[in-house]
Design an enzyme around this catalytic site. Structure first.
Site, PDB file in Angstrom:
ATOM      1  N   GLU A  54      85.820  72.119 -12.473  1.00 23.89           N
ATOM      2  CA  GLU A  54      86.125  73.469 -11.890  1.00 23.89           C
ATOM      3  C   GLU A  54      85.644  74.746 -13.023  1.00 23.89           C
ATOM      4  OE1 GLU A  54      87.752  70.945 -12.325  1.00 23.89           O
ATOM      5  OE2 GLU A  54      89.619  70.704 -11.023  1.00 23.89           O
ATOM      6  N   ALA A 153      86.744  36.793 -23.719  1.00 20.93           N
ATOM      7  CA  ALA A 153      85.720  36.779 -24.952  1.00 20.93           C
ATOM      8  C   ALA A 153      85.768  35.225 -25.248  1.00 20.93           C
ATOM      9  CB  ALA A 153      86.514  37.434 -26.226  1.00 20.93           C
ATOM     10  N   LEU A 200      96.182  44.469 -30.316  1.00 24.32           N
ATOM     11  CA  LEU A 200      95.907  44.961 -28.974  1.00 24.32           C
ATOM     12  C   LEU A 200      96.025  46.737 -29.025  1.00 24.32           C
ATOM     13  CD1 LEU A 200      98.322  42.774 -26.716  1.00 24.32           C
ATOM     14  CD2 LEU A 200      95.447  43.002 -26.975  1.00 24.32           C
ATOM     15  N   GLY A 278      95.391  33.945 -21.893  1.00 23.57           N
ATOM     16  CA  GLY A 278      94.807  32.502 -21.901  1.00 23.57           C
ATOM     17  C   GLY A 278      94.538  31.872 -20.735  1.00 23.57           C
TER      18      GLY A 278
HETATM   19  C1  AOF Z   1      90.181  68.219 -13.097  1.00 20.72           C
HETATM   20  N1  AOF Z   1      88.804  68.378 -13.126  1.00 20.72           N
HETATM   21  O1  AOF Z   1      86.779  67.696 -13.743  1.00 20.72           O
HETATM   22  C2  AOF Z   1      88.663  66.272 -14.225  1.00 20.72           C
HETATM   23  C3  AOF Z   1      89.929  66.170 -14.340  1.00 20.72           C
HETATM   24  O2  AOF Z   1      92.225  65.863 -21.390  1.00 20.72           O
HETATM   25  P1  AOF Z   1      91.575  66.855 -20.456  1.00 20.72           P
HETATM   26  O3  AOF Z   1      91.754  68.288 -20.267  1.00 20.72           O
HETATM   27  O4  AOF Z   1      90.120  66.491 -20.160  1.00 20.72           O
HETATM   28  O5  AOF Z   1      92.351  66.401 -18.913  1.00 20.72           O
HETATM   29  C4  AOF Z   1      91.990  65.135 -18.483  1.00 20.72           C
HETATM   30  C5  AOF Z   1      92.897  64.837 -17.142  1.00 20.72           C
HETATM   31  O6  AOF Z   1      92.418  65.822 -16.315  1.00 20.72           O
HETATM   32  C6  AOF Z   1      92.511  63.283 -16.780  1.00 20.72           C
HETATM   33  O7  AOF Z   1      93.344  62.389 -17.150  1.00 20.72           O
HETATM   34  C7  AOF Z   1      92.513  63.519 -14.969  1.00 20.72           C
HETATM   35  O8  AOF Z   1      94.018  63.623 -14.812  1.00 20.72           O
HETATM   36  C8  AOF Z   1      92.270  64.947 -14.919  1.00 20.72           C
HETATM   37  N2  AOF Z   1      90.844  64.987 -14.569  1.00 20.72           N
HETATM   38  N3  AOF Z   1      90.697  67.176 -13.336  1.00 20.72           N
HETATM   39  O9  AOF Z   1      90.733  69.294 -12.666  1.00 20.72           O
HETATM   40  C9  AOF Z   1      87.978  67.438 -13.756  1.00 20.72           C
HETATM   41  N4  AOF Z   1      87.776  65.321 -15.024  1.00 20.72           N
HETATM   42 ZN    ZN Z   2      90.851  70.131 -14.866  1.00 19.06          ZN
END
Ligand code: AOF
Ligand code: ZN
Length: 339
Positions: A54, A153, A200, A278
């Site tokens: 956006e 693995a 982990l 496993g």
């Molecule tokens: C959107 N537009 O292009 C994407 C979204 O840490 P941030 O700010 O990059 O936020 C990541 C989260 O935003 C991601 O986990 C997912 O929920 C959302 N992705 N949202 O409006 C985007 N890539």
């Molecule tokens: Zn966003």
């Protein structure tokens, strides 16, 4: 004349053109802005931690009629790295927003926020026929389970137990940390924990100041540890390594009923699970058809008849298609997808 579906399709094509490994663990997202029936802005999220679709599409725009988005726009959450796209959209006051899918993280909440700001919102889920974001696809499918990947693995003769601590090399194990960091939860068993005492965690993927020089993505992204899900009845003592990492949820299911466990995880909002177990449980995951994907890391060693194989001898992977392979400094990585 372009209609709503074709504008959304443009947004979808923009997202598809992006390498999913670049955006992971974020989804691939495309955005198109329309004014007077003409595209005036477009963009796709290119890389984890950088501008959202956006932001790129709406940059420099003061007025738009409609915004087409493959995914519900984001809003603030703990650990967020970029500004809220929902707020950006509201500030621009479009007449309408059309989205291709809900974001499991927000589950339509942000669409309500747009509606509350007097913006018309339409969801056109049909766009998502091809796997743009496999976790999201699975989330919105009829399946009651999260997206499941088995990580194996093994040695060249298919063995996953070894007299030495690790079978695969550091390059493979770093890739495993990166793989883990893309999943909401890691699932293991009480047996695996008692046998291997694993941490982990995602320390090589997450920590630029790692004590293991030369590994990890060297600060190009930061990521947090997925939740831990432990399956099995055996009692685990608090001094095991898995319990020493405090920034994550850990839950033990004292049952072997994978169907019930996986349903419960989906109900709790977990969209994706990486399984590290496993032979017995690996075999159950494949036999019961739970595995969407299998990633196998193979080291060029033979461990012999006395060690255990990744899968039971009766199992084959005929339902799976090999989609990717890579050489990892002498180890070999294979990715199979259930299709
Ligand atoms: C959107 N537009 O292009 C994407 C979204 O840490 P941030 O700010 O990059 O936020 C990541 C989260 O935003 C991601 O986990 C997912 O929920 C959302 N992705 N949202 O409006 C985007 N890539
Ligand atoms: Zn966003």
């Amino acid at each position: 004349m372009m209609n709503e579906m074709s504008f959304l399709k443009v947004a979808y094509e923009l997202a598809v053109a992006v390498d999913p490994h670049e955006t992971a663990p974020n989804p691939r997202v495309g955005c198109v802005a329309v004014l007077d029936g003409v595209i005036v802005g477009q963009g796709a999220h290119q890389k984890y931690g950088t501008a959202h679709a956006e932001v790129l599409a709406l940059r420099d725009l003061e007025r738009v009629d409609e915004i087409y988005l493959t995914l519900e726009p984001c809003d603030y959450f703990h650990g967020k790295q970029t500004p809220s796209c929902t707020e950006r959209i509201i500030a621009l006051k479009p007449k309408k927003v059309v989205v291709g899918a809900l974001d499991p993280k927000f589950q339509g909440k942000n669409l309500e926020k747009l509606r509350a700001a007097a913006i018309e919102v339409e969801v056109l889920e049909e766009q998502h026929k091809k796997p743009l974001n496999p976790f999201l696809e699975k989330w919105h499918s009829e399946s009651p389970y999260p997206y499941i990947c088995l990580k194996i693995a093994q040695s060249l003769d298919g063995k996953i137990t070894s007299p030495t601590r690790y079978i695969t090399n550091k390059t493979s194990r770093t890739k495993v940390h990166e793989l883990r960091s893309r999943y909401s939860a890691l699932l293991t068993s009480t047996e695996t924990i008692l046998q291997d005492d694993p941490r982990l965690d995602v320390r090589w993927a997450a920590n630029p100041g790692s004590t293991e020089p030369g590994f990890g993505e060297q600060g190009t992204r930061s990521c947090s540890n997925p939740s831990i899900v432990i399956v099995g009845e055996r009692v685990l003592s608090a001094d095991l390594k898995v319990f020493q990492i405090l920034d994550r949820d850990i839950e033990q299911y004292r049952t072997r009923d994978l169907d019930a466990v996986l349903r419960d995880l989906k109900a709790k909002g977990i969209d994706s699970v990486l399984v590290e177990v496993g032979q017995t449980l690996n075999t159950e995951f494949v036999k019961q058809g739970f595995a969407d994907e299998i990633q196998i890391f193979t080291a060029p060693v033979f461990l012999g008849e006395s060690e255990k194989a990744a899968l039971g001898a009766e199992m084959s992977l005929t339902d799976f298609t090999l989609t990717e392979t890579a050489e990892l400094d002498g180890d070999v990585w294979w990715r199979y997808v259930n299709q």
